[in-house]
Scaffold this active site. Structure first.
Site, PDB file in Angstrom:
ATOM      1  N   VAL A  86       0.363  -6.088 -80.132  1.00  0.00           N
ATOM      2  CA  VAL A  86       1.360  -6.469 -78.902  1.00  0.00           C
ATOM      3  C   VAL A  86       1.421  -7.955 -78.555  1.00  0.00           C
ATOM      4  O   VAL A  86       0.492  -8.266 -78.108  1.00  0.00           O
ATOM      5  CB  VAL A  86       1.372  -5.666 -77.710  1.00  0.00           C
ATOM      6  CG1 VAL A  86       2.355  -5.896 -76.763  1.00  0.00           C
ATOM      7  CG2 VAL A  86       1.323  -4.080 -77.804  1.00  0.00           C
ATOM      8  N   LYS A  87       2.531  -8.505 -78.866  1.00  0.00           N
ATOM      9  CA  LYS A  87       2.631  -9.894 -78.788  1.00  0.00           C
ATOM     10  C   LYS A  87       3.093 -10.257 -77.401  1.00  0.00           C
ATOM     11  O   LYS A  87       4.385  -9.735 -76.954  1.00  0.00           O
ATOM     12  CB  LYS A  87       3.525 -10.555 -79.877  1.00  0.00           C
ATOM     13  CG  LYS A  87       3.202 -12.020 -80.006  1.00  0.00           C
ATOM     14  CD  LYS A  87       4.077 -12.523 -81.407  1.00  0.00           C
ATOM     15  CE  LYS A  87       3.889 -13.894 -81.633  1.00  0.00           C
ATOM     16  NZ  LYS A  87       4.667 -14.528 -82.929  1.00  0.00           N
TER      17      LYS A  87
END
Length: 218
Positions: A86-87
């Protein structure tokens, strides 16, 4: 050093993967738009297509800028595939989200890092990766490689597990310089990765070998 490719182009990802040196993929909304991928479901389907090509971390970016929204999006993204990272943007709400995901065992990539202080906060929150944008720093007359070196020193001082993912890599010398400094990962375009294989003396030598072989078989 791990090699990630920074793109949403499936052909480039396949070509890099076929070289046998690809460790992962990073993407962002701009790269998705560049490939004409729009709409939430199309974007999610595209992440899955990427995960089906490369067996490694695939950074998928949240769009929300509030804590609750980032947590909601991030949990959904992480549920798509085991390789999804997850960025999260480097903002105060993002730090809170990274801490939450760290406690849940969800991998994160803190993006848009432009200072050592930001990198320190992300590491303390438990980010899996941080993405300092060295090319964009170069664009504003600041040496991006100096930032990579500064972060490396700080992380080594305190034995943080967070990996430095050098982003906004523009050319092969960026890759070599990052390797010299000790960046854990680099992400860049296919052109920069392929350029590492090029050297005029290699081309000249190969031409000579082939020419000599041809002479011997006449």
């Amino acid at each position: 050093m791990k090699f990630f490719i920074d793109t949403a182009n499936l052909n480039d990802i396949k070509e890099a993967n076929d070289m046998g040196i690809l460790d992962g993929v990073t993407t962002n909304p701009s790269l998705m738009a560049k490939e004409g991928i729009t709409g939430e479901q199309n974007i999610l389907d595209h992440y899955m297509a990427i995960c089906n090509i490369v067996d490694g971390p695939v950074s998928a970016e949240v769009i929300s800028t509030d804590y609750e929204g980032m947590v909601r999006e991030g949990e959904h993204l992480a549920s798509l595939h085991k390789n999804i990272v997850v960025k999260i943007p480097m903002i105060p709400e993002g730090i809170k989200a990274i801490k939450y995901f760290s406690g849940k065992g969800i991998k994160t990539n803190c993006t848009l890092i432009f200072s050592a202080g930001q990198a320190l906060l992300a590491a303390k929150a438990g980010a899996t990766y941080i993405s300092p944008f060295l090319g964009r720093l170069d664009d504003v007359s600041t040496n991006g490689l100096d930032l990579i070196a500064q972060i490396r020193l700080i992380y080594d001082n305190y034995m943080f597990d967070t990996q430095i993912l050098a982003a906004s890599v523009r050319h092969p010398m960026h890759i070599i310089n990052c390797a010299e400094i000790g960046s854990d990962v680099m992400t860049g375009p296919l052109s920069a990765i392929k350029a590492l294989a090029k050297h005029p003396l290699t081309d000249i030598g190969l031409q000579q070998f082939l020419a000599d072989h041809a002479k011997g078989n006449k």
